[in-house]
Design a protein around this motif. Structure first.
Motif, PDB file in Angstrom:
ATOM      1  N   UNK A   1       4.772   5.399   2.357  1.00 17.12           N
ATOM      2  CA  UNK A   1       5.100   3.561   1.704  1.00 17.12           C
ATOM      3  C   UNK A   1       6.808   3.376   2.240  1.00 17.12           C
ATOM      4  N   UNK A   2       7.273   1.916   2.813  1.00 19.42           N
ATOM      5  CA  UNK A   2       8.374   1.274   2.792  1.00 19.42           C
ATOM      6  C   UNK A   2       8.214   0.246   1.594  1.00 19.42           C
ATOM      7  N   UNK A   3       9.115   0.601   0.584  1.00 30.10           N
ATOM      8  CA  UNK A   3       9.048  -0.647   0.058  1.00 30.10           C
ATOM      9  C   UNK A   3      10.414  -1.440  -0.520  1.00 30.10           C
TER      10      UNK A   3
ATOM     11  N   UNK B   1      12.373   4.097   1.541  1.00 33.97           N
ATOM     12  CA  UNK B   1      11.612   4.891   2.238  1.00 33.97           C
ATOM     13  C   UNK B   1      10.851   6.591   1.880  1.00 33.97           C
ATOM     14  N   UNK B   2       9.449   6.343   1.429  1.00 34.78           N
ATOM     15  CA  UNK B   2       8.707   7.577   0.751  1.00 34.78           C
ATOM     16  C   UNK B   2       7.856   8.568   1.961  1.00 34.78           C
ATOM     17  N   UNK B   3       8.388   9.344   2.223  1.00 31.71           N
ATOM     18  CA  UNK B   3       7.368  10.823   3.336  1.00 31.71           C
ATOM     19  C   UNK B   3       6.384  11.273   2.761  1.00 31.71           C
ATOM     20  N   UNK B   4       5.109  10.907   3.129  1.00 30.48           N
ATOM     21  CA  UNK B   4       3.939  11.925   2.460  1.00 30.48           C
ATOM     22  C   UNK B   4       3.941  13.417   2.541  1.00 30.48           C
ATOM     23  N   UNK B   5       4.124  13.952   1.396  1.00 29.80           N
ATOM     24  CA  UNK B   5       4.209  15.527   1.500  1.00 29.80           C
ATOM     25  C   UNK B   5       3.719  16.400   1.947  1.00 29.80           C
ATOM     26  N   UNK B   6       2.272  15.830   1.602  1.00 25.48           N
ATOM     27  CA  UNK B   6       1.011  16.236   2.029  1.00 25.48           C
ATOM     28  C   UNK B   6       0.648  16.760   3.267  1.00 25.48           C
ATOM     29  N   UNK B   7       0.988  15.396   4.352  1.00 21.05           N
ATOM     30  CA  UNK B   7       1.537  15.611   5.578  1.00 21.05           C
ATOM     31  C   UNK B   7       2.885  16.359   5.933  1.00 21.05           C
TER      32      UNK B   7
END
Length: 379
Positions: free
Chosen positions: A108-110, A123-129
């Motif tokens: 996400x980018x909020x 900006x949050x990076x997907x931990x599973x990715x």
């Protein structure tokens, strides 16, 4: 060459956490060369030629007695870049601080509006990715790449940002990130006579305006100014709009290019540049599957120094005008897809990305990227 170090989300993730963020910065800079897709741009980088020079450790204009990084004159850039336009594009980049590499793993980018000239971006990076690429923490934990407050003084033409996570080292794990403490404060002020800007970074009581920080700033100022120049001098515009093939779907679409280039010349150039890019990636072997398909296998080491192969499968058809690039994980699973379609009547380029979850994506950065690709290809 710099061109040979770039772009793949696998490489981006393979370098983040690798030391002190220097590898991530190298990849960000190298990505600029791939977006431009011109060897001359890479040569400029190697020679230290930038869109505008940044001179470190100069006497501050706005705060006499202190040191700042001061840019060269904006008036000497062709076409001329105004301070108003540069300030607006800097604001745009702060509202969407997501490069093409980050988009592949972004969750996400909020943007939270706090007032007409103040906002907070996260900006949050997907931990599973991250885990799937061998660069996560192993528990699916997300990572906050960017978290900052931005305040704009339009009258004085100044921007100040407060960072809550160390962006240069890819931020912080989400369960450790907090806005209780500022890790750095960045300041930028536009100057006149001649038109230029100064900037500096504050870490605690330390004011930073040295050569190392100036070099870091090039990874930000070069693409912003290059984008402004490309927009101002573009023969062909690119917008986000309905797909020519299916109006219910959105794509990045160029204006007609028929007066500048023909179908075969453009398609051949697109294919040639794409293959050249993959050939120049370190530790990459090209495996030709057929006349219209090849696989670029890149050998990488994970955080445990174990070597794995990360394939990129490229398929294209001059008859249909389609090109598809599929990024695969080490176990052969498809991750993300990049699509290009060259339409003949009229001659237009269409592009979109597809995420690992199957979502069609047309971010702002893709539109800008296609605009640069198109205009540099038609010359």
């Amino acid at each position: 060459s710099v061109l040979a170090q770039v772009y793949l989300p696998t490489l981006a993730l393979g370098s983040f956490l690798s030391a002190d963020g220097a590898s991530w910065l190298t990849l960000q800079r190298a990505m600029l060369s791939w977006i431009a897709e011109k060897v001359s741009d890479t040569a400029k980088y190697i020679l230290g030629i930038h869109e505008v020079e940044l001179t470190p450790d100069q006497d501050s204009v706005t705060e006499p007695g202190s040191l700042s990084i001061i840019s060269g004159s904006l008036d000497e850039i062709e076409p001329k870049v105004s301070t108003e336009k540069l300030l607006q594009e800097i604001e745009n980049s702060l509202r969407w601080p997501v490069d093409a590499m980050t988009e592949h793993v972004m969750k996400s980018c909020d943007v939270e509006e706090k007032g007409p000239d103040e906002f907070i971006v996260k900006v949050i990076i997907d931990g599973q990715k991250l885990d799937s690429w061998g660069r996560g923490r192993g528990d699916g934990c997300d990572r906050v790449k960017t978290w900052k407050k931005v305040v704009i003084d339009r009258k004085e033409k100044r921007i100040t940002t407060w960072d809550y996570v160390p962006e240069a080292s890819f931020g912080e794990w989400i369960d450790l990130a907090t806005d209780k403490e500022v890790t750095a404060m960045f300041n930028l002020a536009m100057l006149s006579e001649p038109s230029r800007f100064e900037c500096w970074l504050m870490k605690g009581s330390e004011r930073i305006a040295n050569a190392e920080f100036a070099n870091f700033m090039y990874s930000w100022t070069d693409p912003i100014i290059k984008g402004i120049k490309a927009e101002m001098s573009a023969k062909v515009k690119v917008v986000s709009g309905p797909s020519p093939s299916d109006a219910s779907k959105t794509s990045a679409i160029s204006d007609p290019m028929d007066e500048f280039i023909d179908y075969d010349t453009y398609f051949e150039a697109m294919c040639s540049k794409t293959k050249q890019f993959f050939q120049n990636i370190p530790d990459t072997v090209i495996e030709d599957v057929s006349e219209n398909e090849y696989v670029a296998n890149t050998t990488m080491k994970d955080k445990d120094e174990k070597e794995t192969i990360h394939p990129k499968r490229i398929k294209f058809s001059q008859e249909t005008g389609e090109m598809q690039i599929v990024f695969e994980s080490a176990d052969g699973k498809s991750k993300t897809h990049i699509h290009r379609v060259l339409h003949q009547s009229p001659l237009r380029l269409e592009a979109w990305n597809v995420s690992e979850a199957g979502e069609r994506k047309v971010p702002v950065s893709l539109v800008k990227q296609i605009a640069i690709e198109v205009n540099e290809t038609i010359g």
